[in-house]
Write a protein that holds these residues in place. Sequence first.
Motif, PDB file in Angstrom:
ATOM      1  N   THR A 270       0.836  -1.206   0.000  1.00  0.00           N
ATOM      2  CA  THR A 270       0.000   0.000   0.000  1.00  0.00           C
ATOM      3  C   THR A 270       0.865   1.249   0.000  1.00  0.00           C
ATOM      4  OG1 THR A 270      -1.698  -1.222   1.227  1.00  0.00           O
ATOM      5  CG2 THR A 270      -1.893   1.163   1.175  1.00  0.00           C
ATOM      6  N   ARG A 271       1.944   1.236   0.759  1.00  0.00           N
ATOM      7  CA  ARG A 271       2.848   2.387   0.785  1.00  0.00           C
ATOM      8  C   ARG A 271       3.547   2.572  -0.566  1.00  0.00           C
ATOM      9  NH1 ARG A 271       4.359   4.050   6.124  1.00  0.00           N
ATOM     10  NH2 ARG A 271       6.397   4.706   5.353  1.00  0.00           N
ATOM     11  N   ALA A 272       3.818   1.482  -1.261  1.00  0.00           N
ATOM     12  CA  ALA A 272       4.537   1.561  -2.532  1.00  0.00           C
ATOM     13  C   ALA A 272       3.675   2.114  -3.656  1.00  0.00           C
ATOM     14  CB  ALA A 272       5.067   0.179  -2.921  1.00  0.00           C
ATOM     15  N   ILE A 273       2.391   1.731  -3.710  1.00  0.00           N
ATOM     16  CA  ILE A 273       1.555   2.160  -4.841  1.00  0.00           C
ATOM     17  C   ILE A 273       0.942   3.537  -4.612  1.00  0.00           C
ATOM     18  CG2 ILE A 273       1.087  -0.238  -5.443  1.00  0.00           C
ATOM     19  CD1 ILE A 273      -1.709   0.089  -4.352  1.00  0.00           C
ATOM     20  N   LYS A 274       0.974   4.035  -3.350  1.00  0.00           N
ATOM     21  CA  LYS A 274       0.556   5.398  -2.993  1.00  0.00           C
ATOM     22  C   LYS A 274      -0.850   5.766  -3.495  1.00  0.00           C
ATOM     23  CE  LYS A 274       5.079   7.611  -2.542  1.00  0.00           C
ATOM     24  NZ  LYS A 274       5.919   6.407  -2.552  1.00  0.00           N
ATOM     25  N   PRO A 275      -1.867   5.004  -3.150  1.00  0.00           N
ATOM     26  CA  PRO A 275      -3.231   5.433  -3.487  1.00  0.00           C
ATOM     27  C   PRO A 275      -3.654   6.571  -2.559  1.00  0.00           C
ATOM     28  CG  PRO A 275      -3.297   3.458  -2.140  1.00  0.00           C
ATOM     29  CD  PRO A 275      -1.844   3.754  -2.385  1.00  0.00           C
ATOM     30  N   GLY A 276      -4.778   7.213  -2.849  1.00  0.00           N
ATOM     31  CA  GLY A 276      -5.269   8.258  -1.963  1.00  0.00           C
ATOM     32  C   GLY A 276      -5.631   7.673  -0.612  1.00  0.00           C
ATOM     33  N   PRO A 277      -5.482   8.462   0.473  1.00  0.00           N
ATOM     34  CA  PRO A 277      -5.719   7.929   1.820  1.00  0.00           C
ATOM     35  C   PRO A 277      -7.145   7.440   2.031  1.00  0.00           C
ATOM     36  CG  PRO A 277      -5.448  10.322   1.866  1.00  0.00           C
ATOM     37  CD  PRO A 277      -5.053   9.880   0.511  1.00  0.00           C
ATOM     38  N   GLU A 278      -8.124   7.998   1.303  1.00  0.00           N
ATOM     39  CA  GLU A 278      -9.516   7.583   1.458  1.00  0.00           C
ATOM     40  C   GLU A 278      -9.893   6.435   0.519  1.00  0.00           C
ATOM     41  OE1 GLU A 278     -11.664   8.835   3.831  1.00  0.00           O
ATOM     42  OE2 GLU A 278      -9.780   9.724   4.525  1.00  0.00           O
ATOM     43  N   THR A 279      -8.977   6.056  -0.359  1.00  0.00           N
ATOM     44  CA  THR A 279      -9.244   4.954  -1.280  1.00  0.00           C
ATOM     45  C   THR A 279      -9.386   3.651  -0.509  1.00  0.00           C
ATOM     46  OG1 THR A 279      -7.979   6.043  -3.023  1.00  0.00           O
ATOM     47  CG2 THR A 279      -8.378   3.679  -3.289  1.00  0.00           C
ATOM     48  N   LEU A 280     -10.370   2.847  -0.887  1.00  0.00           N
ATOM     49  CA  LEU A 280     -10.568   1.568  -0.215  1.00  0.00           C
ATOM     50  C   LEU A 280      -9.622   0.517  -0.782  1.00  0.00           C
ATOM     51  CD1 LEU A 280     -14.473   1.371   0.016  1.00  0.00           C
ATOM     52  CD2 LEU A 280     -12.848   1.886   1.858  1.00  0.00           C
ATOM     53  N   THR A 281      -9.047  -0.289   0.105  1.00  0.00           N
ATOM     54  CA  THR A 281      -8.216  -1.418  -0.302  1.00  0.00           C
ATOM     55  C   THR A 281      -8.852  -2.697   0.226  1.00  0.00           C
ATOM     56  OG1 THR A 281      -6.038  -2.465  -0.105  1.00  0.00           O
ATOM     57  CG2 THR A 281      -6.732  -1.098   1.726  1.00  0.00           C
ATOM     58  N   LEU A 282      -8.796  -3.742  -0.579  1.00  0.00           N
ATOM     59  CA  LEU A 282      -9.406  -5.013  -0.208  1.00  0.00           C
ATOM     60  C   LEU A 282      -8.326  -6.079  -0.103  1.00  0.00           C
ATOM     61  CD1 LEU A 282     -12.114  -6.570   0.255  1.00  0.00           C
ATOM     62  CD2 LEU A 282     -11.997  -7.202  -2.163  1.00  0.00           C
ATOM     63  N   LEU A 283      -8.184  -6.647   1.078  1.00  0.00           N
ATOM     64  CA  LEU A 283      -7.286  -7.770   1.295  1.00  0.00           C
ATOM     65  C   LEU A 283      -8.130  -9.041   1.308  1.00  0.00           C
ATOM     66  CD1 LEU A 283      -4.523  -9.016   2.143  1.00  0.00           C
ATOM     67  CD2 LEU A 283      -5.222  -8.576   4.514  1.00  0.00           C
ATOM     68  N   VAL A 284      -7.713 -10.024   0.535  1.00  0.00           N
ATOM     69  CA  VAL A 284      -8.432 -11.300   0.447  1.00  0.00           C
ATOM     70  C   VAL A 284      -7.447 -12.414   0.770  1.00  0.00           C
ATOM     71  CG1 VAL A 284      -9.818 -12.819  -1.008  1.00  0.00           C
ATOM     72  CG2 VAL A 284      -9.859 -10.336  -1.402  1.00  0.00           C
ATOM     73  N   PHE A 285      -7.803 -13.278   1.709  1.00  0.00           N
ATOM     74  CA  PHE A 285      -6.962 -14.450   1.947  1.00  0.00           C
ATOM     75  C   PHE A 285      -7.834 -15.699   1.930  1.00  0.00           C
ATOM     76  CE2 PHE A 285      -7.995 -12.825   6.206  1.00  0.00           C
ATOM     77  CZ  PHE A 285      -8.422 -13.970   6.879  1.00  0.00           C
ATOM     78  N   LEU A 286      -7.267 -16.775   1.400  1.00  0.00           N
ATOM     79  CA  LEU A 286      -7.989 -18.039   1.293  1.00  0.00           C
ATOM     80  C   LEU A 286      -7.818 -18.830   2.580  1.00  0.00           C
ATOM     81  CD1 LEU A 286      -7.841 -17.119  -1.684  1.00  0.00           C
ATOM     82  CD2 LEU A 286      -7.692 -19.524  -2.311  1.00  0.00           C
TER      83      LEU A 286
END
Length: 430
Positions: A270-286
């Motif tokens: 997340t730090r590397a791709i630098k999206p906006g702070p309010e952008t939602l990120t989705l983590l998925v694990f099996l």
Amino acid sequence: MSLVVRKSSPVVVRPSPEAGMTSGGTIKLSSFDKGLYNMPSTTLLVFEHPLHNAAEIIQGALSRALAHYYPIAGRIVVAGGGGGGGGDDDFYIECNDQGVDFIAARTDHALKEVICFDRSPSPGARKLLDHLAVYYPSMTCGSGDPLLLMQVTEFSCGGFVLGVTWNHGVADGAGMGQFLQAVGELARGSPSPSVAPVRWDGSLPSLPPSVLEAQQHLLSLDPLGDDLAILDITIPMESIDRVRADFSSSFGQPCTTFEAALAVLWRCRTRAIKPGPETLTLLVFLADMRKHAGAKEGYYGNCIVEQLVMAKCGAVADGDFKGAVMAIRRAKDQLPDRLKDGDGVVGQQKLREIRAYDTLIVTSWRNLGFDRVDFGSGRPARVTASGKDLPPSPGAVGFLRDGSGGVSVLADLVRQEHAEAFLAELAKFK
């Protein structure tokens, strides 16, 4: 370096009649299986110690194992030939003993010329590994294709690599690990597998619509393909232990290696791709649901679900590892609820709003049993995934425990333009 692998023509291996097992009939795919009925998966098991006539020994043991695991020698069929997925009864395994494909191969190279045991291989070396397995045409499993493709490549030093590609609809990773351990036991002279295999378990619950809809959404994400950088990295165990110790001292709860490594990848990416702070990120694990679903011992069909963790990018990037671990821990605690009817962890509308590039999918191979396979010369020195069949969404990862004292990760986490920044974030953490 140019790797020349001389491959024999494929041989069809069928269940051995000597085992006296009976087959035939059909097995209905469960709701856990159905969405994966045409998806391939590949693993490479690297054996450093010599095994005389490795290909011949493994081929013979494979035939004997198929007598016990005879559905793997069958084919997946679609009722009515539609293939569109019209209900739970549409997809079956036809147990017809048509067999699996087996290829024996050789190379004049020594194993250590191709595969690194103490560090991650270079991009060039990673491409060489493609020669050590067989793949389905167009990277999808057709209705008439074998459910298993196996290649044994023997090296000049006596070491060998087992490349296994299978249709995910017939077994998940834990199931395939169980099957390969059975092949190993039979190769070592056991009269039968130590675990009695079970392919159909009618007591398994059906997955609720929210889980199936999330699965279909993730499988339908537009692939970024060559835009993503395939990285083979190792997170040192010392770094993982620091995260675990910090979390435990703060919350008084243990932190697993998986939780710590996943938090590291999520935050650094997340730090590397630098999206906006309010952008939602989705983590998925099996997650393996055998315990929660009450699956019978020896069940080797699919019993996994995708668990979702959603957060704002600013909270992940600017927070500490403890916060990421706690979010992952809460999601793990909610796993039993994934088998119940409800709206799901993340609503469908929110899922559609999250960009594909802000989705990170992780699967852990640490406890699947691949590292316990032994054909007579010891367990594999390394197990690795194939870079060819990583799922379509960015951020798909394979976790493996590395013998050099860390967690080995094969990933297409970031676009090429963000690869250097991601590696720099990892370096800061070390």
